[in-house]
Design an enzyme around this catalytic site. Structure first.
Site, mmCIF file in Angstrom:
data_model
loop_
_atom_site.group_PDB
_atom_site.id
_atom_site.type_symbol
_atom_site.label_atom_id
_atom_site.label_comp_id
_atom_site.label_asym_id
_atom_site.label_seq_id
_atom_site.Cartn_x
_atom_site.Cartn_y
_atom_site.Cartn_z
ATOM 1 N N LYS A 95 -7.546 18.087 7.742
ATOM 2 C CA LYS A 95 -6.300 17.295 7.638
ATOM 3 C C LYS A 95 -6.562 15.841 7.976
ATOM 4 O O LYS A 95 -6.168 14.937 7.243
ATOM 5 C CB LYS A 95 -5.257 17.869 8.608
ATOM 6 C CG LYS A 95 -4.073 16.926 8.850
ATOM 7 C CD LYS A 95 -3.039 17.520 9.765
ATOM 8 C CE LYS A 95 -3.202 17.252 11.233
ATOM 9 N NZ LYS A 95 -2.799 15.914 11.683
ATOM 10 N N ASN A 96 -7.215 15.611 9.109
ATOM 11 C CA ASN A 96 -7.330 14.230 9.596
ATOM 12 C C ASN A 96 -8.350 13.398 8.821
ATOM 13 O O ASN A 96 -8.392 12.179 8.964
ATOM 14 C CB ASN A 96 -7.623 14.215 11.099
ATOM 15 C CG ASN A 96 -6.413 14.702 11.892
ATOM 16 O OD1 ASN A 96 -5.316 14.800 11.340
ATOM 17 N ND2 ASN A 96 -6.602 15.030 13.157
ATOM 18 N N ARG A 152 2.450 10.730 11.500
ATOM 19 C CA ARG A 152 1.769 9.590 12.108
ATOM 20 C C ARG A 152 0.886 8.870 11.072
ATOM 21 O O ARG A 152 0.791 7.644 11.067
ATOM 22 C CB ARG A 152 0.915 10.113 13.273
ATOM 23 C CG ARG A 152 0.004 9.102 13.911
ATOM 24 C CD ARG A 152 0.744 8.189 14.836
ATOM 25 N NE ARG A 152 -0.142 7.234 15.466
ATOM 26 C CZ ARG A 152 0.258 6.278 16.265
ATOM 27 N NH1 ARG A 152 1.521 6.129 16.546
ATOM 28 N NH2 ARG A 152 -0.608 5.447 16.802
ATOM 29 N N CYS A 203 3.762 14.193 15.563
ATOM 30 C CA CYS A 203 4.025 15.075 16.698
ATOM 31 C C CYS A 203 4.456 14.261 17.908
ATOM 32 O O CYS A 203 3.946 13.165 18.141
ATOM 33 C CB CYS A 203 2.758 15.850 17.065
ATOM 34 S SG CYS A 203 2.415 17.210 15.955
ATOM 35 N N PRO A 230 2.322 4.102 20.362
ATOM 36 C CA PRO A 230 2.509 2.769 19.792
ATOM 37 C C PRO A 230 1.465 2.464 18.729
ATOM 38 O O PRO A 230 0.475 3.201 18.593
ATOM 39 C CB PRO A 230 2.333 1.847 21.003
ATOM 40 C CG PRO A 230 1.511 2.611 21.965
ATOM 41 C CD PRO A 230 1.788 4.070 21.728
ATOM 42 N N ILE A 231 1.686 1.382 17.959
ATOM 43 C CA ILE A 231 0.673 0.982 16.964
ATOM 44 C C ILE A 231 0.203 -0.447 17.258
ATOM 45 O O ILE A 231 -0.209 -1.168 16.357
ATOM 46 C CB ILE A 231 1.196 1.130 15.512
ATOM 47 C CG1 ILE A 231 2.514 0.363 15.309
ATOM 48 C CG2 ILE A 231 1.364 2.578 15.136
ATOM 49 C CD1 ILE A 231 2.899 0.234 13.834
ATOM 50 N N ASP A 232 0.271 -0.821 18.542
ATOM 51 C CA ASP A 232 -0.124 -2.182 18.925
ATOM 52 C C ASP A 232 -1.592 -2.484 18.589
ATOM 53 O O ASP A 232 -1.927 -3.603 18.185
ATOM 54 C CB ASP A 232 0.150 -2.403 20.426
ATOM 55 C CG ASP A 232 -0.542 -1.361 21.291
ATOM 56 O OD1 ASP A 232 -0.435 -0.159 20.978
ATOM 57 O OD2 ASP A 232 -1.221 -1.731 22.262
ATOM 58 N N ASP A 276 -7.058 17.426 20.537
ATOM 59 C CA ASP A 276 -6.440 18.380 19.598
ATOM 60 C C ASP A 276 -6.839 19.826 19.914
ATOM 61 O O ASP A 276 -6.178 20.765 19.486
ATOM 62 C CB ASP A 276 -6.862 18.065 18.149
ATOM 63 C CG ASP A 276 -6.276 16.749 17.670
ATOM 64 O OD1 ASP A 276 -5.346 16.243 18.308
ATOM 65 O OD2 ASP A 276 -6.765 16.228 16.653
ATOM 66 N N ILE A 307 -5.711 11.587 26.762
ATOM 67 C CA ILE A 307 -5.409 10.826 25.534
ATOM 68 C C ILE A 307 -3.901 10.694 25.309
ATOM 69 O O ILE A 307 -3.405 9.610 25.006
ATOM 70 C CB ILE A 307 -6.041 11.493 24.285
ATOM 71 C CG1 ILE A 307 -7.486 11.907 24.544
ATOM 72 C CG2 ILE A 307 -5.889 10.588 23.053
ATOM 73 C CD1 ILE A 307 -8.529 10.870 24.374
ATOM 74 N N ARG A 332 2.206 21.810 9.239
ATOM 75 C CA ARG A 332 1.758 20.430 9.006
ATOM 76 C C ARG A 332 0.232 20.360 8.936
ATOM 77 O O ARG A 332 -0.316 19.481 8.275
ATOM 78 C CB ARG A 332 2.249 19.511 10.135
ATOM 79 C CG ARG A 332 3.758 19.247 10.072
ATOM 80 C CD ARG A 332 4.160 18.146 11.018
ATOM 81 N NE ARG A 332 3.109 17.162 11.029
ATOM 82 C CZ ARG A 332 2.638 16.547 12.106
ATOM 83 N NH1 ARG A 332 3.156 16.809 13.283
ATOM 84 N NH2 ARG A 332 1.672 15.665 12.017
HETATM 85 N N1 EPU Z 1 -2.751 4.232 20.944
HETATM 86 C C1 EPU Z 1 -2.120 3.086 21.386
HETATM 87 N N2 EPU Z 1 -1.924 2.074 20.490
HETATM 88 C C2 EPU Z 1 -2.337 2.177 19.186
HETATM 89 C C3 EPU Z 1 -2.985 3.341 18.750
HETATM 90 C C4 EPU Z 1 -3.172 4.365 19.651
HETATM 91 O O1 EPU Z 1 -1.736 2.982 22.549
HETATM 92 O O2 EPU Z 1 -2.123 1.205 18.429
HETATM 93 C C5 EPU Z 1 -2.953 5.346 21.907
HETATM 94 C C6 EPU Z 1 -2.137 6.572 21.453
HETATM 95 O O3 EPU Z 1 -0.805 6.487 21.901
HETATM 96 C C7 EPU Z 1 -2.910 7.689 22.099
HETATM 97 C C8 EPU Z 1 -4.345 7.211 22.003
HETATM 98 O O4 EPU Z 1 -4.283 5.793 21.846
HETATM 99 O O5 EPU Z 1 -2.543 7.804 23.437
HETATM 100 C C9 EPU Z 1 -5.127 7.833 20.852
HETATM 101 O O6 EPU Z 1 -4.565 7.458 19.623
HETATM 102 P P1 EPU Z 1 -5.406 7.344 18.265
HETATM 103 O O7 EPU Z 1 -4.925 6.138 17.533
HETATM 104 O O8 EPU Z 1 -6.852 7.470 18.546
HETATM 105 O O9 EPU Z 1 -4.918 8.644 17.501
HETATM 106 P P2 EPU Z 1 -4.170 8.755 16.122
HETATM 107 O O10 EPU Z 1 -4.896 7.999 15.077
HETATM 108 O O11 EPU Z 1 -2.727 8.524 16.290
HETATM 109 C C10 EPU Z 1 -5.603 10.835 15.469
HETATM 110 C C11 EPU Z 1 -5.322 12.225 14.963
HETATM 111 C C12 EPU Z 1 -4.687 13.039 16.068
HETATM 112 C C13 EPU Z 1 -5.640 13.080 17.246
HETATM 113 C C14 EPU Z 1 -5.972 11.658 17.706
HETATM 114 C C15 EPU Z 1 -6.977 11.595 18.820
HETATM 115 C C16 EPU Z 1 -4.907 11.853 12.638
HETATM 116 C C17 EPU Z 1 -3.961 11.893 11.509
HETATM 117 N N3 EPU Z 1 -4.425 12.147 13.834
HETATM 118 O O12 EPU Z 1 -4.346 10.299 15.848
HETATM 119 O O13 EPU Z 1 -4.522 14.347 15.529
HETATM 120 O O14 EPU Z 1 -5.046 13.780 18.304
HETATM 121 O O15 EPU Z 1 -6.500 10.909 16.579
HETATM 122 O O16 EPU Z 1 -8.158 12.222 18.451
HETATM 123 O O17 EPU Z 1 -6.084 11.608 12.452
HETATM 124 C C18 EPU Z 1 -3.535 16.461 15.274
HETATM 125 O O18 EPU Z 1 -4.280 16.654 14.298
HETATM 126 O O19 EPU Z 1 -2.835 17.379 15.782
HETATM 127 C C19 EPU Z 1 -3.447 15.127 15.860
HETATM 128 C C20 EPU Z 1 -2.455 14.748 16.665
#
Ligand code: EPU
Length: 418
Positions: free
Chosen positions: A22-23, A92, A116, A122-124, A305, A327, A397
């Protein structure tokens, strides 16, 4: 309302193929926007997050179709740079389209993404990185309008190795970069898969899998044919099925290297793990052993995960275990459901203490999120009696018909309702 009905207590034995990741699939589908030629993407999981990504592609004017795990995307006639709020809220990964749309159109208009509920997401880091590369960003409420006036260039150092932000930068810079280096990049295998796909399309990227990714200038991006990597979290889910129920599960296509720490944890819990050409086998006799302490970390550390999956296994372990989640701030939502099955789990901040019980007992529970739902399915498979799991839409999902995979291993599980 749709439910999974499980009559637990059976050993799991047999072999199943592992679905596509998926990811990896989600950013790769966004990458198909970078060319007006056709991309043929094999081994794409048939899950609702992929359906949402296809809907976004179509909304932008691309043709996209999923058939028998192959998605064909043709983004020749892109007619919009906007993703509506309703589609952004579905997952997301909708935020990953930001970099790709910007590269293709020069502008992009999106909203804060859904996904989820695992705590604040955030996306900062995404936005700060894009700004650093020269993208103009205007936010109003939860609307985000971005504009890349000219090809992006420079260095980005991420304060945290965010998976999504790394992918967003790669998508933008592969499509319209004049040479960019990303320091402290995320190192997950899915980032390597995205690099491989982009390079198949004509990009010149190296370093994915390490903390420094170089995205060199390249010529026009073109169509390609690609096969997505196996899903390491789905593979870990079925491996945990063997660990919690006992039995022997052979996972065809699983990539042992991507699951290294999870397999080490399962070995430490008493499983036999066999890695051979093209498959991973996990076997368990008797009750799992407790694991004193395990902590989630960015790759190659123990993946967040997989935390709920291991948490489920440890509910029936012989002894006390502790899991620390570093995380996401709310990733213990599944413990209420497991407690309803009789598990002894206490979450306090980022720490989860688990006192292993000899047995679990079936109950009615609700999946709180995707991996939490899979953890409840594992609990139900090990429990005596009937477990009914609601909130199956969360599980759908990310898992391709989870009940069919477990049933193929000998579980008594079925889906009821729509
Ligand atoms: N974060 C921030 N600011 C940002 C981006 C992230 O504070 O701009 C924080 C997040 O809130 C979190 C941490 O950094 O606490 C990790 O976030 P990351 O951006 O690395 O994760 P993501 O891209 O949102 C992907 C996977 C997740 C997986 C995480 C960590 C996808 C679609 N999703 O999420 O997968 O848990 O990396 O490995 O690739 C799942 O498959 O169930 C799932 C949630």
């Amino acid at each position: 309302m749709c439910k999974l009905i499980i009559n637990g207590g059976r050993r799991l034995c047999g072999e199943i193929p592992v679905q596509g990741s998926k990811n990896a699939a989600l950013p790769i589908l966004a990458a198909a926007l970078l060319t007006d030629e056709e991309c043929i993407i094999h081994n794409c999981p048939d899950i609702t997050d992929v359906a949402a990504a296809i809907e976004i592609l179509r909304q932008l004017g691309a043709e996209a179709e999923l058939e028998a795990n192959t998605v064909i995307v043709c983004a020749r006639n892109i007619c919009s740079d906007k993703i509506p709020k309703s589609l952004m809220g579905k997952m997301r990964s909708s935020v990953m389209f930001l970099g790709a749309i910007l590269a293709r159109c020069g502008t992009a208009s999106v909203y804060s993404p859904g996904g989820c509920n695992l705590g604040d997401r955030p996306i900062d880091i995404h936005l700060r990185s894009l700004r650093k590369l020269g993208v103009r960003i205007v936010r109003s409420g939860d609307g985000i309008v971005c504009c890349a006036d000219e090809p992006v260039s420079g260095d980005v150092t991420m304060l945290y190795p965010s998976v999504g932000a790394t992918e967003n930068i790669m998508l933008l810079c592969a499509g319209c970069g004049r040479g960019v280096r990303v320091y402290n990049a995320a190192r997950e295998p899915e980032i390597v898969d995205l690099q491989n796909f982009l390079n198949f399309m004509g990009a010149d990227i190296c370093g994915a899998g390490t903390e420094l990714i170089r995205i060199n200038p390249s010529g026009n991006m073109h169509g390609c044919e690609y096969t997505i990597m196996p899903d390491r979290v789905a593979a870990a889910t079925y491996a945990c099925g063997a660990a919690i129920c006992g039995g022997r599960v052979r996972l065809l296509g699983a990539e042992a290297e991507h699951m290294r720490i999870m397999l080490a944890a399962l070995e430490s819990a008493g499983c036999d793990v066999l890695k051979d050409e093209g498959a991973v086998t996990v076997a368990m006799e008797g009750r799992p052993r407790a694991i004193e302490m395990i902590k989630t970390l960015p790759y190659p550390g123990f993946p967040t995960d997989m935390q709920p999956l291991l948490g489920a296994v440890l509910t029936v372990a012989d002894g006390d275990s502790e899991i620390r989640e570093t995380i996401f701030s709310r990733r213990f939502g599944y413990t209420c459901g497991l407690a309803a099955l009789g598990a002894d789990m206490r979450a306090d901040g980022c720490s989860l203490k688990i006192r292993g019980r000899q047995t679990l007992t079936g109950a009615d529970v609700t999946a709180p999120d995707l991996r939490g739902g899979a953890a409840l399915a594992l609990g139900g498979l090990a429990a005596h009696g009937i477990t009914r799991i609601g909130g199956v839409c969360h599980i759908d999902r990310g898992y391709e018909r989870i009940e069919e995979s477990f049933a193929a291993l000998g579980a008594d599980i079925m889906r009821c309702g729509d």
